[in-house]
Design an enzyme around this catalytic site. Structure first.
Site, PDB file in Angstrom:
ATOM      1  N   HIS A 306       3.594  -1.695   8.307  1.00  0.00           N
ATOM      2  CA  HIS A 306       2.383  -2.522   8.232  1.00  0.00           C
ATOM      3  C   HIS A 306       1.364  -2.177   9.314  1.00  0.00           C
ATOM      4  CE1 HIS A 306       0.098  -5.583   6.443  1.00  0.00           C
ATOM      5  NE2 HIS A 306       1.038  -6.485   6.245  1.00  0.00           N
ATOM      6  N   ASP A 310      -1.576  -1.572   4.394  1.00  0.00           N
ATOM      7  CA  ASP A 310      -1.712  -2.959   3.970  1.00  0.00           C
ATOM      8  C   ASP A 310      -1.113  -3.147   2.578  1.00  0.00           C
ATOM      9  OD1 ASP A 310      -3.028  -3.672   6.331  1.00  0.00           O
ATOM     10  OD2 ASP A 310      -4.974  -3.083   5.524  1.00  0.00           O
TER      11      ASP A 310
END
Length: 336
Positions: A306, A310
């Site tokens: 992450h 995204d």
């Protein structure tokens, strides 16, 4: 004697009860109780020795031997005096000590891991600690892909193609079409790759290895199949070279051959993604007229870092991989 030993534990003060109970019962039974168990045993025996209940001496000895609290026993003798038979009848009220299995020397052994296992342990521990990962799943209909694979493998003069090879090709094409996914996070910076290299998680006698198939976006299926077989063989023989590992943004881990339905793997640093694949299953899906049709589906699980990927970007990438698998002729064409 056993009676003398058990009498000793009953005379101990409350502050010494646990230690004395553990020591004495180990002497009698060869078993070392936990602290809670020792408290139960010790209290039962302490109550017996200090009981003011009216009981014959034989009854007291039986109660002490069996760990029965005389205060809980109803006597049948004169004036309610407790007899040995009353104690035996009250065995259902004996303090119960859980029989928790204790490890014995013959049941277990400490093994020093080899260097390869230690390296793997450090790597996956660091990955789970340092990488804020998330995962997405999606089913892919691979009915047509399996049919194409059967046609390709009908030619005995060409390399045999597996579902894993076709997955590698799909990942390479997807990275080529979405180059923003072909990146990794390293030392607080983002490194972008030009070539769509795919790591292939391989089981070996010394643990997992991840050799890398180079330029999966530009290579054809025959080339990918040849690379994969060569790398997997050398991984198992422990003859991989430095050029065979490292690089690439994503790895593939397929456990479908073992019958597992799905896999949520751990990212191998410095990769930014890993795709987990399970076994395909037969399902009925409605066709254009609503009639049930038997199809084969594969569950894909994409795990992402992450820090640079995204959710939306990951979902689009996974959808691209699924689309390629569901239109398998695209795997035979050059990357756009």
């Amino acid at each position: 004697s056993r009676s003398a030993i058990r009498t000793e534990i009953c005379r101990c003060s409350s502050t010494r009860l646990i230690g004395q109970a553990r020591m004495v019962d180990m002497m009698l039974t060869g078993r070392l109780y936990s602290g809670d168990e020792a408290v139960q045993v010790g209290l039962a025996q302490y109550r017996v020795a200090n009981s003011e209940a009216k009981a014959y001496e034989l009854a007291r000895r039986v109660a002490q031997a069996q760990g029965v609290d005389l205060q809980t026993v109803t006597g049948s003798g004169p004036h309610g005096r407790i007899k040995a038979a009353d104690v035996n009848d009250a065995t259902a009220r004996v303090v119960s000590v859980p029989e928790t299995a204790q490890p014995r020397a013959s049941d277990s052994a400490l093994i020093t891991p080899d260097a390869a296992r230690l390296a793997t342990a450090r790597r996956v521990t660091a990955a789970k600690r340092d990488i804020p990962d998330f995962h997405l799943t999606q089913d892919a209909d691979i009915t047509d892909l399996l049919a194409l694979r059967a046609q390709l493998n009908a030619d005995a003069d060409r390399p045999r193609v597996t579902v894993t090879h076709m997955l590698v090709r799909a990942l390479g094409l997807a990275l080529t079409r979405q180059p923003q996914m072909n990146r990794i996070w390293i030392d607080g910076q983002i490194m972008a790759f030009d070539s769509a290299d795919i790591g292939l998680v391989t089981e070996t006698p010394d643990g997992l290895r991840i050799p890398v198939i180079r330029d999966a976006g530009g290579a054809d299926l025959d080339s990918i199949a040849a690379q994969a077989r060569d790398l997997a063989g050398r991984a198992r023989d422990a003859t991989l070279q430095a050029a065979d590992v490292g690089g690439g943004a994503i790895a593939l881990s397929n456990v479908g051959m073992f019958g597992a339905r799905s896999l949520t793997p751990i990212i191998s640093p410095p990769n930014a993604m890993i795709l987990g694949v399970g076994a395909d299953v037969a399902v009925f899906r409605p066709d254009d007229t609503g009639a049930p049709v038997l199809r084969r589906e594969l569950l894909l699980t994409l795990v992402c870092d992450h820090r640079l990927i995204d959710g939306g970007a990951a979902a689009r990438f996974l959808a691209q991989v699924v689309a390629l698998l569901q239109s398998p002729l695209s795997l035979l064409r050059p990357a756009n």
